[in-house]
Design a protein around this motif. Structure first.
Motif, PDB file in Angstrom:
ATOM      1  N   ARG A 172       0.847  -1.186   0.000  1.00  0.00           N
ATOM      2  CA  ARG A 172       0.000   0.000   0.000  1.00  0.00           C
ATOM      3  C   ARG A 172       0.883   1.236   0.000  1.00  0.00           C
ATOM      4  O   ARG A 172       1.954   1.235   0.603  1.00  0.00           O
ATOM      5  CB  ARG A 172      -0.936   0.008   1.215  1.00  0.00           C
ATOM      6  N   ILE A 173       0.395   2.287  -0.665  1.00  0.00           N
ATOM      7  CA  ILE A 173       1.193   3.506  -0.777  1.00  0.00           C
ATOM      8  C   ILE A 173       0.288   4.727  -0.656  1.00  0.00           C
ATOM      9  O   ILE A 173      -0.862   4.719  -1.108  1.00  0.00           O
ATOM     10  CB  ILE A 173       1.969   3.532  -2.118  1.00  0.00           C
ATOM     11  N   SER A 174       0.800   5.736  -0.010  1.00  0.00           N
ATOM     12  CA  SER A 174       0.133   7.030   0.098  1.00  0.00           C
ATOM     13  C   SER A 174       1.233   8.084   0.125  1.00  0.00           C
ATOM     14  O   SER A 174       2.350   7.812   0.570  1.00  0.00           O
ATOM     15  CB  SER A 174      -0.717   7.098   1.370  1.00  0.00           C
ATOM     16  N   ALA A 175       0.918   9.301  -0.338  1.00  0.00           N
ATOM     17  CA  ALA A 175       1.996  10.284  -0.435  1.00  0.00           C
ATOM     18  C   ALA A 175       1.471  11.705  -0.494  1.00  0.00           C
ATOM     19  O   ALA A 175       0.322  11.962  -0.873  1.00  0.00           O
ATOM     20  CB  ALA A 175       2.852   9.995  -1.675  1.00  0.00           C
ATOM     21  N   ILE A 176       2.332  12.594  -0.107  1.00  0.00           N
ATOM     22  CA  ILE A 176       2.204  14.024  -0.415  1.00  0.00           C
ATOM     23  C   ILE A 176       3.443  14.345  -1.235  1.00  0.00           C
ATOM     24  O   ILE A 176       4.526  14.599  -0.691  1.00  0.00           O
ATOM     25  CB  ILE A 176       2.144  14.883   0.863  1.00  0.00           C
ATOM     26  N   SER A 177       3.311  14.270  -2.530  1.00  0.00           N
ATOM     27  CA  SER A 177       4.498  14.298  -3.386  1.00  0.00           C
ATOM     28  C   SER A 177       4.121  14.676  -4.806  1.00  0.00           C
ATOM     29  O   SER A 177       3.072  14.245  -5.307  1.00  0.00           O
ATOM     30  CB  SER A 177       5.172  12.926  -3.391  1.00  0.00           C
ATOM     31  N   PRO A 178       4.957  15.461  -5.494  1.00  0.00           N
ATOM     32  CA  PRO A 178       4.763  15.641  -6.937  1.00  0.00           C
ATOM     33  C   PRO A 178       5.119  14.353  -7.668  1.00  0.00           C
ATOM     34  O   PRO A 178       5.657  13.404  -7.069  1.00  0.00           O
ATOM     35  CB  PRO A 178       5.748  16.764  -7.284  1.00  0.00           C
ATOM     36  N   ASN A 179       4.818  14.302  -8.938  1.00  0.00           N
ATOM     37  CA  ASN A 179       5.132  13.116  -9.738  1.00  0.00           C
ATOM     38  C   ASN A 179       6.635  12.866  -9.755  1.00  0.00           C
ATOM     39  O   ASN A 179       7.430  13.773  -9.994  1.00  0.00           O
ATOM     40  CB  ASN A 179       4.636  13.280 -11.171  1.00  0.00           C
ATOM     41  N   LYS A 208      10.341  18.193  -3.366  1.00  0.00           N
ATOM     42  CA  LYS A 208      10.378  17.379  -2.154  1.00  0.00           C
ATOM     43  C   LYS A 208       9.007  16.783  -1.884  1.00  0.00           C
ATOM     44  O   LYS A 208       7.992  17.225  -2.433  1.00  0.00           O
ATOM     45  CB  LYS A 208      10.851  18.200  -0.966  1.00  0.00           C
ATOM     46  N   GLY A 209       8.996  15.767  -1.006  1.00  0.00           N
ATOM     47  CA  GLY A 209       7.732  15.124  -0.683  1.00  0.00           C
ATOM     48  C   GLY A 209       7.894  14.087   0.408  1.00  0.00           C
ATOM     49  O   GLY A 209       8.996  13.844   0.917  1.00  0.00           O
ATOM     50  N   THR A 210       6.772  13.477   0.742  1.00  0.00           N
ATOM     51  CA  THR A 210       6.721  12.415   1.745  1.00  0.00           C
ATOM     52  C   THR A 210       5.921  11.256   1.185  1.00  0.00           C
ATOM     53  O   THR A 210       4.846  11.462   0.604  1.00  0.00           O
ATOM     54  CB  THR A 210       6.057  12.923   3.040  1.00  0.00           C
ATOM     55  N   VAL A 211       6.453  10.052   1.353  1.00  0.00           N
ATOM     56  CA  VAL A 211       5.806   8.835   0.844  1.00  0.00           C
ATOM     57  C   VAL A 211       5.706   7.834   1.979  1.00  0.00           C
ATOM     58  O   VAL A 211       6.685   7.594   2.697  1.00  0.00           O
ATOM     59  CB  VAL A 211       6.597   8.228  -0.337  1.00  0.00           C
ATOM     60  N   TRP A 212       4.501   7.249   2.152  1.00  0.00           N
ATOM     61  CA  TRP A 212       4.290   6.192   3.137  1.00  0.00           C
ATOM     62  C   TRP A 212       4.064   4.875   2.399  1.00  0.00           C
ATOM     63  O   TRP A 212       3.345   4.826   1.392  1.00  0.00           O
ATOM     64  CB  TRP A 212       3.067   6.483   3.995  1.00  0.00           C
ATOM     65  N   GLN A 232      14.390  -3.516  -3.332  1.00  0.00           N
ATOM     66  CA  GLN A 232      14.476  -2.073  -3.136  1.00  0.00           C
ATOM     67  C   GLN A 232      13.201  -1.403  -3.633  1.00  0.00           C
ATOM     68  O   GLN A 232      12.642  -1.802  -4.658  1.00  0.00           O
ATOM     69  CB  GLN A 232      15.663  -1.478  -3.899  1.00  0.00           C
ATOM     70  N   ILE A 233      12.756  -0.424  -2.910  1.00  0.00           N
ATOM     71  CA  ILE A 233      11.711   0.477  -3.380  1.00  0.00           C
ATOM     72  C   ILE A 233      12.327   1.873  -3.419  1.00  0.00           C
ATOM     73  O   ILE A 233      12.864   2.342  -2.410  1.00  0.00           O
ATOM     74  CB  ILE A 233      10.469   0.457  -2.483  1.00  0.00           C
ATOM     75  N   GLY A 234      12.300   2.486  -4.587  1.00  0.00           N
ATOM     76  CA  GLY A 234      13.014   3.748  -4.755  1.00  0.00           C
ATOM     77  C   GLY A 234      12.157   4.840  -5.354  1.00  0.00           C
ATOM     78  O   GLY A 234      11.154   4.574  -6.034  1.00  0.00           O
ATOM     79  N   ILE A 235      12.555   6.062  -5.101  1.00  0.00           N
ATOM     80  CA  ILE A 235      11.940   7.251  -5.700  1.00  0.00           C
ATOM     81  C   ILE A 235      13.055   7.993  -6.414  1.00  0.00           C
ATOM     82  O   ILE A 235      14.047   8.375  -5.789  1.00  0.00           O
ATOM     83  CB  ILE A 235      11.291   8.152  -4.645  1.00  0.00           C
ATOM     84  N   ALA A 236      12.904   8.175  -7.721  1.00  0.00           N
ATOM     85  CA  ALA A 236      13.890   8.914  -8.514  1.00  0.00           C
ATOM     86  C   ALA A 236      13.239  10.174  -9.057  1.00  0.00           C
ATOM     87  O   ALA A 236      12.055  10.178  -9.401  1.00  0.00           O
ATOM     88  CB  ALA A 236      14.419   8.048  -9.658  1.00  0.00           C
ATOM     89  N   ALA A 237      14.018  11.230  -9.129  1.00  0.00           N
ATOM     90  CA  ALA A 237      13.470  12.530  -9.528  1.00  0.00           C
ATOM     91  C   ALA A 237      12.922  12.480 -10.947  1.00  0.00           C
ATOM     92  O   ALA A 237      13.567  11.997 -11.866  1.00  0.00           O
ATOM     93  CB  ALA A 237      14.542  13.604  -9.422  1.00  0.00           C
ATOM     94  N   TYR A 238      11.710  12.967 -11.097  1.00  0.00           N
ATOM     95  CA  TYR A 238      11.132  13.251 -12.413  1.00  0.00           C
ATOM     96  C   TYR A 238      10.730  14.726 -12.447  1.00  0.00           C
ATOM     97  O   TYR A 238      11.235  15.509 -13.239  1.00  0.00           O
ATOM     98  CB  TYR A 238       9.922  12.371 -12.691  1.00  0.00           C
ATOM     99  N   THR A 239       9.847  15.107 -11.520  1.00  0.00           N
ATOM    100  CA  THR A 239       9.492  16.514 -11.379  1.00  0.00           C
ATOM    101  C   THR A 239      10.516  17.248 -10.522  1.00  0.00           C
ATOM    102  O   THR A 239      10.772  18.428 -10.711  1.00  0.00           O
ATOM    103  CB  THR A 239       8.091  16.640 -10.743  1.00  0.00           C
ATOM    104  N   TYR A 291       5.269   8.805 -12.147  1.00  0.00           N
ATOM    105  CA  TYR A 291       4.209   8.170 -11.365  1.00  0.00           C
ATOM    106  C   TYR A 291       3.427   9.221 -10.574  1.00  0.00           C
ATOM    107  O   TYR A 291       4.008  10.097  -9.922  1.00  0.00           O
ATOM    108  CB  TYR A 291       4.828   7.147 -10.411  1.00  0.00           C
ATOM    109  N   THR A 292       2.108   9.137 -10.640  1.00  0.00           N
ATOM    110  CA  THR A 292       1.250  10.024  -9.863  1.00  0.00           C
ATOM    111  C   THR A 292       0.952   9.366  -8.528  1.00  0.00           C
ATOM    112  O   THR A 292       0.215   8.377  -8.452  1.00  0.00           O
ATOM    113  CB  THR A 292      -0.060  10.317 -10.615  1.00  0.00           C
ATOM    114  N   PHE A 293       1.533   9.875  -7.465  1.00  0.00           N
ATOM    115  CA  PHE A 293       1.349   9.282  -6.148  1.00  0.00           C
ATOM    116  C   PHE A 293      -0.064   9.541  -5.637  1.00  0.00           C
ATOM    117  O   PHE A 293      -0.568  10.668  -5.734  1.00  0.00           O
ATOM    118  CB  PHE A 293       2.367   9.870  -5.153  1.00  0.00           C
ATOM    119  N   PRO A 294      -0.709   8.519  -5.078  1.00  0.00           N
ATOM    120  CA  PRO A 294      -2.062   8.723  -4.544  1.00  0.00           C
ATOM    121  C   PRO A 294      -2.018   9.455  -3.206  1.00  0.00           C
ATOM    122  O   PRO A 294      -1.135   9.212  -2.379  1.00  0.00           O
ATOM    123  CB  PRO A 294      -2.586   7.295  -4.379  1.00  0.00           C
TER     124      PRO A 294
END
Length: 597
Positions: free
Chosen positions: A33-40, A108-112, A98-105, A63-66
């Protein structure tokens, strides 16, 4: 687990890692499960072998974070070999996840992330059932009683209200969409596609207004259902369907895969060659140190901006339709700095883009049609704005090539707005402009028949909108017809657009002279016995630098690994993690790095 990141306006990535040492069965899935306050950003899920040398991954670019908790489901077929000495094949035993976040936009942000699960699934077998179809609607003689389904079935209704056709596969099955052929002149006024597991509760997958053309392609990625229902409202001539074919999951497993399916089922030349699996070559339109980059390929397609749609040329000369597949194309590099492409197609078409230096880095596209024959030549130049990058679909590391969605085109008679981002301003006024949605049919098929769409502004939620400018010419031997367009990209107010070909020519000459001096190497002497570098070699070095950035070449850089210490690296991307990667008692490792962009 909570991940906070700040890419500090730069490219970068952050990874959460845990050990697995897990034998992988024939078929399986990971869920979390994933939730976020984050740009794409790019969401990366990676599995590595026990040695940590070979990587299999699912890279969801842009990716558009929910904002609310959502489930991410990754089956074996979704996880592909990425790189490493294994060279491909299936991963049999995973050493690390690994679960990773790589810059596209960026930003900064927060991902749960929570509830990471691994499940063994039954082996995948091709569907071997015998579907039936039930008819319902206002057609005399129709019956809801199911009958055996045949792909070559003819469905026809001359008049009346909406009617439907419901396929029953006998049990839940996976599929990726369908292809449907309309009988000539008999597409519906609108259509709706629904699915159901039990025949009682239905989910709408797709709606189309004015579907048209000869063939209707509908992508239904990762769909699983027992029932599939199509509902049509008859058009002026009723509705006629002559063929209906269900497609497997590979048909639409990604936007690029779907467009490849469409291209392979269409006449050669209607779609970029890369979607047919044919090799292509391209170079950068710009200058050293620019922050915006467009590409031009050997067929003369030009990107509006990095990873954005492109403008593609087509010709209708004395009744014959010309595209990249039936012309002789010659790329050139004027004094090692200005790229161009020339077509020999009954007339000579030269395509020469350039970028004007300055804060906005405005893109200009210059086309010249010249009658090189001994007779008069009459025809049309179509400049089509299409949802495809020049960067081909097989480019995937950091920068995904292939499609570049267009959801809206708005032409006001002077400027074309593309998704509210780029504005295309023809300095040579076109004789016409027309746009259409993907459901309405293939734009290029319309142009090949000299049939320009009448709509000048459209919205296409699927992201496959396209449109074309039309320029008519009638040339005596030796006569030329120039066409010039300016592309105003984000941040360009467009207050100083030159209004004549001559002014654009003077800007281009100035920019060209600056580029020539930039890549020249005056007074440089090589070591004894070595060739002195010339302007061409200097350009090749610059070009390699550009192409490495566009391809997302992170060799060496992506190997940077360090325990995070934001205090020691305040100017780099920073991240922090709290909690643990689901399924683990702790965060095994959080790493950060800078990735070339």
């Amino acid at each position: 687990m909570r991940l906070d990141y700040d890419f500090k306006g730069q490219a970068g990535f952050v990874l959460a890692e845990r050990e697995l040492y897990l034998d992988l069965p024939e078929n399986y899935e990971f869920r979390f499960r994933i939730s976020a306050i984050s740009p794409n950003q790019n969401l990366e899920f990676k599995l590595m072998d026990e040695q940590g040398d070979s990587v299999w991954w699912r890279n969801q670019v842009n990716y558009t974070f929910p904002s609310n908790w959502s489930i991410v489901r990754l089956r074996k077929r979704d996880i592909r070999f990425a790189w490493g000495p294994a060279g491909g094949g299936d991963l049999k035993r995973a050493g690390t996840l690994q679960i990773g976040i790589a810059a596209y936009t960026g930003g900064k942000g927060t991902v749960w992330i929570d509830d990471l699960e691994f499940r063994e699934l039954p082996p995948v077998h091709p569907y071997s059932g015998r579907p039936t179809v039930a008819y319902s609607g206002g057609v005399k003689g129709d019956s809801a009683k199911p009958v055996p389904f045949k792909p070559t079935v003819v469905w026809r209704q001359a008049e009346g209200g909406a009617f439907s056709r419901t396929l029953d596969f006998g049990h839940n099955r996976e599929y990726g969409g369908f292809v449907l052929d309309w009988e000539p002149g008999m597409p519906p006024a609108d259509a709706k596609v629904e699915v159901s597991a039990d025949g009682e509760e239905w989910e709408t997958i797709h709606k189309a207004d004015r579907p048209g053309g000869k063939r209707w392609f509908v992508a239904m990625p990762d769909t699983e259902s027992r029932f599939l229902r199509l509902t049509f409202t008859p058009g002026p001539n009723g509705v006629g369907v002559s063929r209906f074919e269900i497609k497997d999951l590979s048909f639409s497993e990604s936007p690029n895969a779907f467009m490849k399916s469409v291209a392979l089922a269409s006449p050669v030349g209607y779609y970029p060659r890369a979607f047919l699996g044919r090799n292509t070559a391209w170079t950068v339109v710009g200058f050293n140190g620019d922050w915006r980059e467009s590409l031009i390929d050997i067929d003369g397609r030009v990107e509006l901006d990095k990873q954005r749609p492109s403008i593609e040329s087509f010709l209708l000369v004395d009744g014959k339709f010309r595209n990249w597949s039936n012309v002789r194309s010659t790329p050139a590099l004027k004094e090692a700095v200005t790229p161009s492409v020339a077509w020999n197609a009954g007339v000579q078409l030269t395509i020469e883009p350039f970028v004007q230096s300055g804060p906005a880095e405005r893109l200009y596209l210059r086309y010249k049609i010249k009658n090189t024959t001994s007779g008069r030549r009459k025809g049309r130049l179509f400049l089509a704005v299409r949802p495809y990058q020049v960067n081909p679909p097989w480019q995937f590391l950091n920068v995904q090539g292939g499609v570049a969605p267009i959801r809206s085109l708005i032409w006001d008679g002077k400027v074309l707005s593309v998704d509210g981002r780029e504005r295309i301003q023809p300095i040579t006024l076109p004789h016409a402009f027309g746009a259409m949605t993907f459901d309405e049919g293939a734009l290029i098929a319309r142009l090949a028949n000299n049939d320009v769409p009448t709509a000048t502004s459209i919205t296409d939620p699927s992201g496959w909108a396209s449109g074309a400018f039309v320029f008519d010419f009638d040339l005596e031997p030796g006569e030329e017809y120039p066409v010039t367009m300016a592309v105003l990209r984000e941040g360009d107010e467009g207050k100083d657009i030159p209004l004549t070909e001559a002014l654009v020519g003077s800007i281009q000459a100035k920019e060209h002279a600056g580029r020539v001096s930039e890549v020249s190497v005056p007074g440089f002497e090589g070591p004894p016995g070595r060739e002195t570098p010339d302007r061409h070699h200097a350009f090749q070095r610059r070009l390699h630098s550009h192409q490495s950035r566009r391809a997302g070449d992170s060799t060496g850089i992506s190997q940077l690994r360090s325990q995070l210490d934001a205090r020691r690296s305040p100017d780099l991307c920073v991240a922090s993690a709290s909690g643990a990667l689901p399924g683990s008692s702790r965060v095994h490792q959080v790493v950060f790095g800078i990735r070339a962009s």
